[in-house]
Design a protein around this motif. Sequence first.
Motif, short mmCIF file in Angstrom:
data_model
loop_
_atom_site.label_atom_id
_atom_site.label_comp_id
_atom_site.label_asym_id
_atom_site.label_seq_id
_atom_site.Cartn_x
_atom_site.Cartn_y
_atom_site.Cartn_z
N PHE A 20 0.84 -1.18 0.02
CA PHE A 20 0.11 -0.08 -0.24
C PHE A 20 0.83 1.39 0.01
O PHE A 20 0.32 2.37 0.07
N ALA A 21 2.14 1.14 -0.26
CA ALA A 21 2.89 2.17 -0.11
C ALA A 21 3.05 3.00 -1.35
O ALA A 21 3.42 4.26 -1.59
N SER A 22 2.58 2.28 -2.61
CA SER A 22 2.48 3.10 -3.87
C SER A 22 0.83 3.20 -4.28
O SER A 22 0.19 2.46 -3.82
N ASN A 23 0.73 4.39 -4.93
CA ASN A 23 -0.79 4.43 -5.52
C ASN A 23 -0.77 4.17 -6.92
O ASN A 23 -1.89 4.68 -7.55
N GLU A 24 0.40 3.69 -7.62
CA GLU A 24 0.06 3.35 -9.02
C GLU A 24 -0.89 2.14 -9.20
O GLU A 24 -0.91 1.27 -8.19
N VAL A 25 -1.37 2.12 -10.13
CA VAL A 25 -2.40 1.06 -10.60
C VAL A 25 -1.88 -0.13 -10.61
O VAL A 25 -0.70 -0.24 -11.50
N PHE A 26 -1.90 -1.33 -10.16
CA PHE A 26 -1.17 -2.32 -10.09
C PHE A 26 -1.92 -3.56 -10.81
O PHE A 26 -3.13 -3.96 -10.74
N ASP A 27 -1.33 -4.21 -11.95
CA ASP A 27 -1.52 -5.28 -12.89
C ASP A 27 -1.33 -6.57 -11.94
O ASP A 27 -0.21 -6.87 -11.91
N VAL A 28 -2.46 -7.37 -12.04
CA VAL A 28 -2.24 -8.53 -11.44
C VAL A 28 -3.00 -9.71 -12.33
O VAL A 28 -3.97 -9.06 -12.96
N ARG A 29 -3.05 -10.94 -12.14
CA ARG A 29 -3.71 -11.96 -12.56
C ARG A 29 -4.20 -13.01 -11.50
O ARG A 29 -3.36 -13.47 -10.68
N ILE A 30 -5.49 -13.26 -11.60
CA ILE A 30 -5.86 -14.15 -10.66
C ILE A 30 -6.69 -15.37 -11.54
O ILE A 30 -7.43 -15.04 -12.18
N GLU A 31 -6.08 -16.55 -11.27
CA GLU A 31 -6.79 -17.87 -11.59
C GLU A 31 -7.57 -18.47 -10.53
O GLU A 31 -7.14 -18.83 -9.70
N ALA A 32 -8.85 -18.84 -11.00
CA ALA A 32 -9.82 -19.60 -10.08
C ALA A 32 -10.77 -19.95 -10.72
O ALA A 32 -11.23 -19.55 -11.84
N PRO A 33 -11.60 -20.92 -10.09
CA PRO A 33 -13.10 -21.34 -10.57
C PRO A 33 -14.09 -20.33 -10.42
O PRO A 33 -15.01 -20.46 -9.84
N PHE A 34 -14.09 -19.31 -11.10
CA PHE A 34 -14.71 -18.27 -11.09
C PHE A 34 -16.41 -18.35 -11.48
O PHE A 34 -17.30 -17.74 -10.79
N SER A 35 -16.60 -19.31 -12.20
CA SER A 35 -17.94 -19.61 -12.74
C SER A 35 -18.60 -20.24 -11.33
O SER A 35 -19.65 -19.97 -11.25
#
Length: 338
Positions: A20-35
């Motif tokens: 939380f020390a930066s306010n830059e938009v952070f690109d992430v990838r989340i893999e999960a059974p979202f359905s």
Amino acid sequence: MFLCTGADIAHAQTDIDPLFASNEVFDVRIEAPFSMLSKDRPDEEEAPGRFSYSDADGNLVEFDIQIRTRGRLRRGKEICAFPPFRLNFKKSQVKDTLFHKQDKLKLVSHCKHNARPYEQSVIAEYLAYRIFNLLSERSFHARLLRTTYVYTDRKMREEEGYAIIIEHKDRLEKRLDAKAVSTQGVKVSSIEPEDLNLTSVFHYFIGNTDFSPIRSAPNEDCCHNQVVFTREGAMSLTVPYDFDQSGLVDSPYSQPNPRFKLRNVRDRLYRGRCVNNDHLPASLEKFRAARSDIEALIRNQEGLLERTRRSMLDFVSQFYRTIDDPKRLEREFTKKCI
């Protein structure tokens, strides 16, 4: 610019987690059974997933996580086709990474698929957290994510959206040197008056009536959308969160608390305590001192559509016109206090 006391700043700024020390938009990838998660919406059972991002050197960082749905209103299928989540990290994997000391994090998702108004409300809610950070270090930090969701139960289908991760209350405990408490209710007299009054003015500022600093919602711990922290030898603190029902955020599903008979969430109502009115001038002065920084946050925020930006800035300007007019100030604040 932080407008709390020097002692608070020195302690709180030192303890801000790297995430939380930066306010830059952070690109992430989340893999999960979202359905499955979107269909069943488990509130206790977790599903396995994978969380990844590229660090400052361009190296891929990956974690095994457990994920489940969370929340009250937004967890309902009639509100959000895509629910909010809780991400459960393994401390052994995140050690010495950007997620060092993170364990369970709330994630606020985009709610509806391919829907601009819902995406805009995520960014606006993130800004509500940022604004309160300007006013007080006794506040939850948040980070805006540009997230790629990978459906492991739908042939690795991908979907993108903005999201927010919110500092866990256990980490805020460390920063405040305080303890979050679970209770059915607290007395106004037990809460530090300056703290409570500033929070009350903030709720008016963002146009929020979906909160209580002293009572819980049904079947929940106190307090409603606020966490009470106790401190040894000092009065309690109350820290707000969850701002999607506010006028500043203006989410498509937002509604004011029906008990107040307001037309919509853009109608403000002060819910501060009359016993704390002596602290109102100091609270308002903090908002005046922070005005240029607040407006700069909105003007410079990545991802906002121009019409959203204008709407938020206009809503902010309405607040300042009110507090700078003695008659309106008396009518809206000192005569509306509880």
